[in-house]
Design a protein around this motif. Sequence first.
Motif, short mmCIF file in Angstrom:
data_model
loop_
_atom_site.label_atom_id
_atom_site.label_comp_id
_atom_site.label_asym_id
_atom_site.label_seq_id
_atom_site.Cartn_x
_atom_site.Cartn_y
_atom_site.Cartn_z
N THR A 189 0.84 -1.19 0.00
CA THR A 189 0.00 0.00 0.00
C THR A 189 0.87 1.24 0.00
N ASP A 191 -0.83 4.08 0.92
CA ASP A 191 -1.88 4.95 1.44
C ASP A 191 -1.48 5.77 2.65
N VAL A 200 -0.74 -5.98 2.99
CA VAL A 200 -2.04 -5.63 3.55
C VAL A 200 -2.92 -6.88 3.48
N ASP B 138 -10.41 -0.38 0.95
CA ASP B 138 -9.13 0.22 0.63
C ASP B 138 -8.62 0.92 1.88
N ALA B 193 -1.01 -1.03 8.62
CA ALA B 193 -1.51 -1.90 7.55
C ALA B 193 -1.97 -3.23 8.14
N GLU B 228 -5.05 -2.28 -8.41
CA GLU B 228 -4.98 -1.96 -6.99
C GLU B 228 -3.65 -2.44 -6.43
N SER B 229 -3.45 -2.24 -5.14
CA SER B 229 -2.18 -2.58 -4.51
C SER B 229 -2.31 -3.55 -3.36
N GLU B 230 -3.40 -3.44 -2.61
CA GLU B 230 -3.43 -4.08 -1.30
C GLU B 230 -3.94 -5.51 -1.32
#
Lengths: 216, 478
Positions: A189, A191, A200, B138, B193, B228-230
Amino acid sequence: MTTDSRERVLARIRTALGDVPATDEPPLRRGYLPAHVTEDRPTLLAVLAENLAEYRAHVNHATPQQLPEVIGRLLREHDTRSLAVPADLPPGWLSAVGGVRMLTDGPALTAERLDGIDSALTGCALAVAETGTIVLDAGPGQGRRILTLVPDHHICVVRADQVVASLPRALPLLDPTRPQTWISGPSATSDIELDRVEGVHGPRRLDVVLVGEAPR
Amino acid sequence: MSGTYLGMPAFPKAAAVSTQNAQLRANLTHATHTIRDKRAKAVAELADWAELRQAGKEIKDRTLRRLDHYLLQAEAAVTAAGGTVHWAQAAAEANRIVADLVKAKGEREVVKVKSMATQEIGLNEALAAEGITAYETDLAELIVQLGDDLPSHILVPAIHRNRGEIRDIFREAMSRWGRPAPEGLTDSPAELAEAARLHLREKFLRAKVAVSGANFLVAETGSLVVVESEGNGRMCLTLPETLISVVGIEKVVPTWRDLEVFLQLLPRSSTAERMNPYTSIWTGTTRGDGPSDFHLVLLDNGRTDTLADEVGRQALRCIRCSACLNVCPVYERAGGHAYGSPYPGPIGAILTPQLRGLTSEVDASLPYASTLCGACYEVCPVAIDIPEVLVHLREQVAEHGTGHRAERAAIKAATWLLDHPAAYRTALRAAARTRRLQPRRLPLPGPAKAWSDTRDLPTMPEQSFRDWWKTRGQENTP
């Protein structure tokens, strides 16, 4: 109501485009490069390994003969007690694995059950060197999408002949009707303060095994 | 539930407050500068970036010119692959479609993948009014939702929060929404996270319905793409039985091959990565793998109005990368909330007023939320000429007479002077001669006061440039 809306949206689009002539357009000029690296096998493997490692995937090399031993070692290193595998995993991959509970992919392997499993082992459809991407398409040796999603550790085996240079090389080889997961490193992430942190929801550890005749 | 943008003040009013918030400015400066340098590096790696950008622009323009054709093609392909396609003219209709689908399943909660379209239509609030809880999954959206806050960035909606603030929000609010934050949670990003992973896992495992948007919809195959990333996206797109995707009609691209352009442009522009960690692509439903029920809601909500504007329609090329936000001096100082919509920054300043119209005070003020420096155009991966659209929208605001009367009067006067060179010359000389008498500030009356109160007048030179130019040959200076 929605049929009516469909006609209205389409009518509004056609009105909005009143200024656009209804002539056929010449074919699109794609001036970009088909690849950004030279496409010999050693370069492709080296670039893939480098890019995977940069995104914190763990890259391992093996000859076909060494593969079972490398898989066994990775499972021991991760202290894996239970392992989920696709039903059609190539025979022999697990020949050096001992003391691990095996679960085969299928409808009975629910998300809840997968949540208690340590690792998943799969092959892939192909890999893209330039972007450090592995593509899974639920094809041979890969299982359902859920298999590589819920367990916290994913071991993915990539054969040297599955590596292509770039996205323009990869897309023609992929079947759009299959569900696809493109994986570039472990879950991450950006974020928090736009700084990348690994880990995550997806597997926090990604082990890639590159299988070729002449490992480094 | 998170807040709402309704009744937001005009940009200058909101920005006047936010620019005083030192914490916000520090957070934004840190985050945007980190990412803009990384983006520049990621883009510089590709020798053919200009050609990719040109192809991205061209593909989107061609799609828009035949938008009806490609939407019908996409609809047919999605339907053939086992999906159901719905059309929504506006936000309320889209929200109604989603709520009815959730209720038909007998469900009271949904998990959500981060989606700009559902932010735009206020889906979470609409579902809440029907007794349905939408869980944002998210990480940044979770921070916004738990903090009862509004998103302030397209890619990183909680960019205005630093790690310490995020820890406090998690500690305070997670228990109200489900699994509480772990004891002794620190502000280390890895721990934060991990807290999100634990908090959301139970929700992923029990959810029956997921709601997503999509980055691309391929017309020829009916395939949807989410980057996306997570892994929260994968969870939502894979685990539930029902998947509802709300997708703006401008998200369509003609061919499967076109993805080779956009999946090179988007990650590098957005998170400055060669590729984002996860990209999910699905086409309708697949027996035994993933959701068995798939619904695509095609959303207009002002897009056809935007399409009707020959200059403004280029905003529909946007792929929501947020590179323009990260380089914008106005965004960096004012923050995302001042733009009064889920689309902040330069792209928001041209998209929001076109999607919503120029009728409200905040929307009419947005085309002015820019210095026209052009940095946004330079980094845009689909070459949207944002300054051009801003100026075009300013013209419309001026014509419609919604605010900025003073500007109109000033431009009228300037036009007359520039059309009458002799008068212009005389005015300049008069100004130079009276320079000692001129005030440092010019306190204008009415709405212009806010502008003049915060600015010193430039000091008048002794001689105008014209006079200096005429006499410079007669002097002996180098």
